[in-house]
Motif scaffolding. Sequence first.
Motif, short mmCIF file in Angstrom:
data_model
loop_
_atom_site.label_atom_id
_atom_site.label_comp_id
_atom_site.label_asym_id
_atom_site.label_seq_id
_atom_site.Cartn_x
_atom_site.Cartn_y
_atom_site.Cartn_z
N LEU A 4 0.84 -1.20 0.00
CA LEU A 4 0.00 0.00 0.00
C LEU A 4 0.87 1.25 0.00
O LEU A 4 0.61 2.22 -0.72
N LEU A 61 0.71 11.57 -9.78
CA LEU A 61 -0.14 12.74 -9.60
C LEU A 61 0.65 14.02 -9.81
O LEU A 61 0.20 14.94 -10.51
N PHE A 113 1.38 14.39 -13.51
CA PHE A 113 0.18 14.79 -14.25
C PHE A 113 -0.15 16.26 -13.99
O PHE A 113 -0.43 17.03 -14.93
N ASP A 114 -0.10 16.66 -12.74
CA ASP A 114 -0.43 18.05 -12.41
C ASP A 114 0.61 19.02 -12.99
O ASP A 114 0.26 20.14 -13.38
N ILE A 174 -0.36 19.44 -16.57
CA ILE A 174 -1.56 20.29 -16.67
C ILE A 174 -1.18 21.75 -16.45
O ILE A 174 -1.61 22.64 -17.18
N TYR A 215 -1.85 24.37 -19.31
CA TYR A 215 -2.97 25.31 -19.16
C TYR A 215 -2.68 26.46 -18.22
O TYR A 215 -3.47 27.39 -18.13
N GLY A 216 -1.56 26.35 -17.50
CA GLY A 216 -1.31 27.38 -16.50
C GLY A 216 -0.97 28.71 -17.14
O GLY A 216 -1.01 28.87 -18.36
N GLN A 245 0.78 -8.95 -11.18
CA GLN A 245 0.02 -7.99 -10.38
C GLN A 245 -1.41 -7.87 -10.91
O GLN A 245 -2.38 -7.82 -10.15
N LYS A 261 -3.37 -10.76 -9.88
CA LYS A 261 -3.73 -10.68 -8.46
C LYS A 261 -4.92 -9.75 -8.27
O LYS A 261 -5.85 -10.01 -7.50
N ARG A 292 -8.76 26.72 -15.26
CA ARG A 292 -8.99 25.35 -15.70
C ARG A 292 -7.91 24.44 -15.13
O ARG A 292 -8.20 23.36 -14.64
N ALA A 293 -6.66 24.91 -15.21
CA ALA A 293 -5.57 24.11 -14.66
C ALA A 293 -5.79 23.89 -13.17
O ALA A 293 -5.61 22.78 -12.65
N ILE A 313 -8.52 21.32 -12.66
CA ILE A 313 -8.06 19.96 -12.97
C ILE A 313 -7.17 19.44 -11.85
O ILE A 313 -7.28 18.28 -11.42
N ILE A 314 -6.27 20.31 -11.39
CA ILE A 314 -5.38 19.89 -10.31
C ILE A 314 -6.18 19.55 -9.05
O ILE A 314 -5.93 18.53 -8.39
N THR A 322 -7.93 16.24 -9.55
CA THR A 322 -7.03 15.07 -9.50
C THR A 322 -6.54 14.83 -8.07
O THR A 322 -6.48 13.69 -7.61
N VAL A 323 -6.20 15.90 -7.38
CA VAL A 323 -5.75 15.73 -5.99
C VAL A 323 -6.89 15.17 -5.14
O VAL A 323 -6.69 14.27 -4.31
N PHE A 341 -7.38 11.59 -5.86
CA PHE A 341 -6.30 10.86 -5.21
C PHE A 341 -6.59 10.68 -3.73
O PHE A 341 -6.48 9.58 -3.18
N PHE A 363 -7.38 7.04 -1.86
CA PHE A 363 -6.56 6.51 -0.79
C PHE A 363 -7.24 6.60 0.56
O PHE A 363 -7.06 5.75 1.43
N ILE A 414 -9.48 3.69 0.63
CA ILE A 414 -8.73 2.44 0.86
C ILE A 414 -8.39 2.31 2.34
O ILE A 414 -8.59 1.25 2.95
N ILE A 415 -7.88 3.40 2.90
CA ILE A 415 -7.45 3.35 4.30
C ILE A 415 -8.65 3.15 5.22
O ILE A 415 -8.64 2.31 6.12
N LYS A 421 -10.08 -0.18 4.92
CA LYS A 421 -9.16 -1.14 5.56
C LYS A 421 -9.38 -1.14 7.08
O LYS A 421 -9.44 -2.20 7.70
N ARG A 443 -11.84 -8.96 8.87
CA ARG A 443 -10.84 -9.85 8.29
C ARG A 443 -10.17 -10.71 9.37
O ARG A 443 -9.93 -11.89 9.20
#
Lengths: 279, 605
Positions: A6, A17, A20-21, A24, A28-29, B9, B12, B302-303, B306-307, B310-311, B314, B318, B321-322, B325, B332
Amino acid sequence: MKNKKLIRLFVISVLLLLLFDSIINFRYGVKRKDLVKIVFLVDGDNPNDYENMKAGAISAGEDKNCLIDFVNISKEEATEADVYFVVANHNLRYYDGTDMVDDFSLAEDFSNYVLANSDCDSILLVSSGDNKEYVNAIEGFKTSIIESGRKVEYRPLSKDVKKLKQSMYNLEQSGLFDTVIALDRPSLSAAVEANTRINPFVKIYGVDNSSEAVYYLDNGSVEALAYKDEYSMGYTAVRHALKDYSLDKIAKEKSFYYIADRDVLYSDDMEMVLFPFVK
Amino acid sequence: MITFDLKNQFKKVRHASKRRSIQLIISLSFTIVAVISMVFVTLAIYTSYINTARQTTIENNKQVIDQMSWTVNSYLRNMMGISNSMYYSVIKNLDLTSDTMNKEMDLLYEANKDDLISIACISQDGALISAAPIATRKTGVDFTEQDWFLSTEEKIENFHFSKPHVQNMFESSNYRYYWVVSLTRSVDLNYMGYTRRGILLVDMNYSAIEQMFSRVNERGAGYVYLIDSDGDIIYHPKQKAISGGLLQENNMEAVSYDDGSHMEKFLGEKRAVVVKTIGYTGWKIVSVMPVSELSAPFNQFRAFMIIIVTVSIFLIVFGNIIISKIVTEPIRRLENSLKSIEDGSLEADEVYIGGSHEIRHLGRTIRSLVLQMRDLMDERVREQKEKRKSELNALQAQINPHFLYNTLDSVIWMIEAEKYQDAISMITSLASLFRISLSKGNNIITIKDEITHARNYLAIQKVRYKNKFEANIDIDPAIEDCVTIKLIIQPLIENAIYHAVGDLDDEGIIDIKGYEKDEDIYIEVRDNGMGIPPETLANLLVEKTKSGGKGSGIGLWNINQRINLYFKNDYGLTLESELDEGTVATIHLPKMTMDEYMGGDGNEK
């Protein structure tokens, strides 16, 4: 074991990430466009000689974050730029090393015009100084005129204005020539002045589009002018320097020179080229 | 190497996804929902913001154009004012022969020379009547051939505005040529009392218009140009490039647009166009803004979006997931505990108890079940042990050397006494006895076999005891095929012989009776011996009570214990005895055939 996986996955994801950022942000900046410095290395000491070319260059570079400068060729080493263009005798060397105006073709076409519109027998080609930049033009004139069976002679005159005028006066007074083709502005001015004073029957033609030359044409002192469309030359060159290659094809097909007489002087196309806006 | 690892992987992950663990379901479903929601909201906000911002930019553009229109209109009105002033204040009131016209014209020119290049009054036949600042016509110039002259003559009632052109009509001492826009109108000239028509020409300095538009075009975003009512360009920031064929403009299309904003596509580029008509002249101000430039200021936004998205994705992935878990870890661990139990580990302390209340409850319940299971299994093991021990004891008893020696002695005696038949009979009985004793290792035999075993024993003992007693066997044939535990009747007979009838002189009777009652089987072994004292009787079914000195040693407790072990405590051995009268040992068994017993029914009983 699972936690290690993990953590590894987390680290890889963070890196992806960030990558990718960054992409971007780069795409676009805020784009601080890099300043493109374009320098035209010109002959002559008076940068105003190339005002039309400069106007075209500036027009092409508007909104593009570029800096355009016209510098005497002697200062080339002291000048730093991203793109250089060499301009000699009002002819611009394009990105591929060719001159934007083929002086030979210009001379050929102009001499054909002269021969068609005047009953000349003996033609004098003059320039102020023996400038090697005139070689192709002289060749073009001579080829065309000699082929037609007329006489043609080239006389490089002094660069000194007084001597130039005197020489011109003498030549016109001699009666040896009935037509003068002046290859530059000083010689054209001298020819017109001499003609005004003594022999109004010598027909004067010029390769020039300065405001004086246009005035001479307008008032009848000069029969016709051949001139280079310096505005378009400057415009096209800068567009190419800014990576706009859409004009390259046009540049190959366009002649970048015109022949104007009084009949077409005030036509829509000629007006735009010959008469700059005066503020 | 890396490819191989990726394949593994991937396998799996596929395998894990097929298993559909709770963690996967939770994290995946939350992630999908959160991501979809977030993307939807982001898109909505972004689209709304961009559209609003674009509209705002277009509106700002419109305002600029409106301002420009007002400025140009104002300028043109000013020019028309000059023309009106010249006409109504000077020309109409003066005769052509008067010198005053020139002076007035000069004065008017001087007052407005920043905006004017020249003013002139020309007669209908092309004669220059008056002009300022230069009153000399250029040689060869014919006014009547000029476009402005012709258009004015065509419509005498209107003001006329020409296209921009170079003024070439008047002599000039310098080399300067001016671009002008000619404003003309038809006028009535007074000539010695007669009215003649003429044209008043006002050449407006084009640079005034050019400066107006240059200032606006310095903004940087897009550009503004001016066209006349025919679509011809009056001003364009790149006019020379257009006339030189280096650039194209959509002016011919723009002239057909109504006032307002429009979207057009020209040379593959989408543009926002705002058009405004200038009143009297019919000229149109056209503002062009490429859509890409409209969006350019929002590229950073726009940038940023998008950032952020995406963040956020992300973090959501996660985070899910945590959290999943953490949430599913106790489940489990509990599952692992169950796996251990499956594998045979019955340690109750190893059952995980933790997590949420529900999981803790599950854990405690499982632990309790494990304890119960362990207890049951222990009890079962203990029962089996007891069974084996009892059977072992019974088996060992069958190989009692004293019984064997005595019996063989009797056989030897019979042979020595040449009582061969008796010897054969005894050996046969002995063999049968041992055969049934062993019963191929089976502990459950039929009642018939058990009675046969008893008969053989009796036969041997009768010889040994010289027929001191009688034995009667009465077994209901209906129960002969029913099952019993082996070696339960013979020990009772043995006890009856050793402790009851063995010492009697020809009076001993042993009755063995087997019958069915209340769907159970009862086998009684009755003797008419001395009986058993109550205190002894009470202890006979207690473990480890051995018969005193004689006999096989299989205690009555052993018989009772084995019956209990095989057929539960509902069945067993009971003893009744009356002193001096005799003793009855009653075996109580369930009624079932061998098939029924083997089919499992007996196990229940």
